[in-house]
Write a protein that holds these residues in place. Sequence first.
Motif, short mmCIF file in Angstrom:
data_model
loop_
_atom_site.label_atom_id
_atom_site.label_comp_id
_atom_site.label_asym_id
_atom_site.label_seq_id
_atom_site.Cartn_x
_atom_site.Cartn_y
_atom_site.Cartn_z
N GLY A 17 0.82 -1.21 0.00
CA GLY A 17 0.00 0.00 0.00
C GLY A 17 0.85 1.26 0.00
N MET A 18 1.90 1.29 0.85
CA MET A 18 2.78 2.45 0.90
C MET A 18 3.50 2.65 -0.44
N THR A 19 3.89 1.53 -1.07
CA THR A 19 4.57 1.60 -2.37
C THR A 19 3.65 2.16 -3.44
N VAL A 20 2.41 1.70 -3.45
CA VAL A 20 1.43 2.17 -4.44
C VAL A 20 1.14 3.66 -4.23
N ILE A 21 1.00 4.08 -2.97
CA ILE A 21 0.79 5.51 -2.68
C ILE A 21 1.97 6.32 -3.21
N THR A 55 9.23 14.87 1.20
CA THR A 55 8.96 13.60 1.90
C THR A 55 7.48 13.49 2.27
N ALA A 56 6.89 14.60 2.69
CA ALA A 56 5.46 14.59 3.04
C ALA A 56 4.60 14.24 1.82
N VAL A 57 5.01 14.73 0.65
CA VAL A 57 4.24 14.46 -0.57
C VAL A 57 4.44 13.02 -1.03
N LEU A 58 5.70 12.56 -1.07
CA LEU A 58 5.99 11.21 -1.57
C LEU A 58 5.70 10.13 -0.54
N GLN A 59 5.49 10.54 0.74
CA GLN A 59 5.18 9.58 1.80
C GLN A 59 6.27 8.54 1.98
N SER A 60 7.54 8.94 1.77
CA SER A 60 8.64 7.99 1.96
C SER A 60 9.96 8.74 2.09
N VAL A 132 -3.23 6.07 -5.38
CA VAL A 132 -3.13 6.62 -4.03
C VAL A 132 -4.28 6.11 -3.15
N LEU A 133 -5.50 6.12 -3.70
CA LEU A 133 -6.66 5.66 -2.93
C LEU A 133 -6.57 4.16 -2.62
N LEU A 134 -6.17 3.37 -3.60
CA LEU A 134 -6.01 1.93 -3.37
C LEU A 134 -4.92 1.67 -2.33
#
Length: 306
Positions: A17-21, A55-60, A132-134
């Motif tokens: 999920g984190m990767t897909v986001i 980082t906040a945008v890419l979530q990583s 992102v939603l998935l």
Amino acid sequence: MKYIILFSLCIGLFILGMTVIRIGMFNISGNRLKVLLKKLTSSPAKGMVTGTLVTAVLQSSSTVMVLAIGLISARILTFPQSIGIILGTNIGTTFKTELITFDLGRILIPIAIAGGLFILARNVVWRSLGMVLLGIASVFTAMKGFEMLAVPLTSVDSVSRLLMSLNEHLLIGIAVGACMTAVIQSSTAMTGIAMGFLTSGVLGLEAGIAVMLGANIGTCITALLASIGGGEEARLAAFAHVWLNVIGVMLFIPLIPVLGSLGPDLAKSPDVQLAHISVIFNVLTSLMALPFAERFGRMIMYLHAR
């Protein structure tokens, strides 16, 4: 065994999920974020703000570190410019930790359906939004799994002994957090697992803090791997990431009991308490390091330059 298998599947679902986001967000704004990294890193303070936002945008934080190391390898960024970015990634990664504490249980299915529909669109932006939603639906489903499986897992002798040792010995918690994060390549996933055990009451807050601190060390493995073959300055940036997190954790180890007693004043739910304490740790360590960024860079060069 079935509980361990299910728990492992939840970890996989969380990481997926984190990767897909991350992929979805990168598709929407990746090129602009690369330009931002290149332009707004002339000083450590600017680099920290830029690293936090990206980082906040890419979530990583790992992805931003890999991006930065790639830009350093291409001689677009220099090692000194990367120090501010490193400080910012540690702050920006706390957005994920706060995000996974939200209660989206009632709307997970609509979010997943919407994501599935959007991902079929021809427009790249809509497809990326669907990803992102998935991804969000997968992450929060995994979090529910962590919470539901935490108590049944205590019936497994090895898991029960490990949890007892985590509650009794904080250094073991740090070591477990670091090692597990290095294996699963996600500090957020490791913190999410700790949150699941906290919510179910089988893990104490101080032990959860120790695991979170260890996760901050374990996440450095990604930058070290990315720096292989990337040249001298890329290697220095990876080592700077390691040293920043290791020094920060060492400084905060004596403060774990203080942070544990502060938790109930920050929030009612233990998982939210841990998320807020993660913010405190990462923000304070980055702000404390910022005035010494140039000297810190010289120290890294003295220790690791060939």
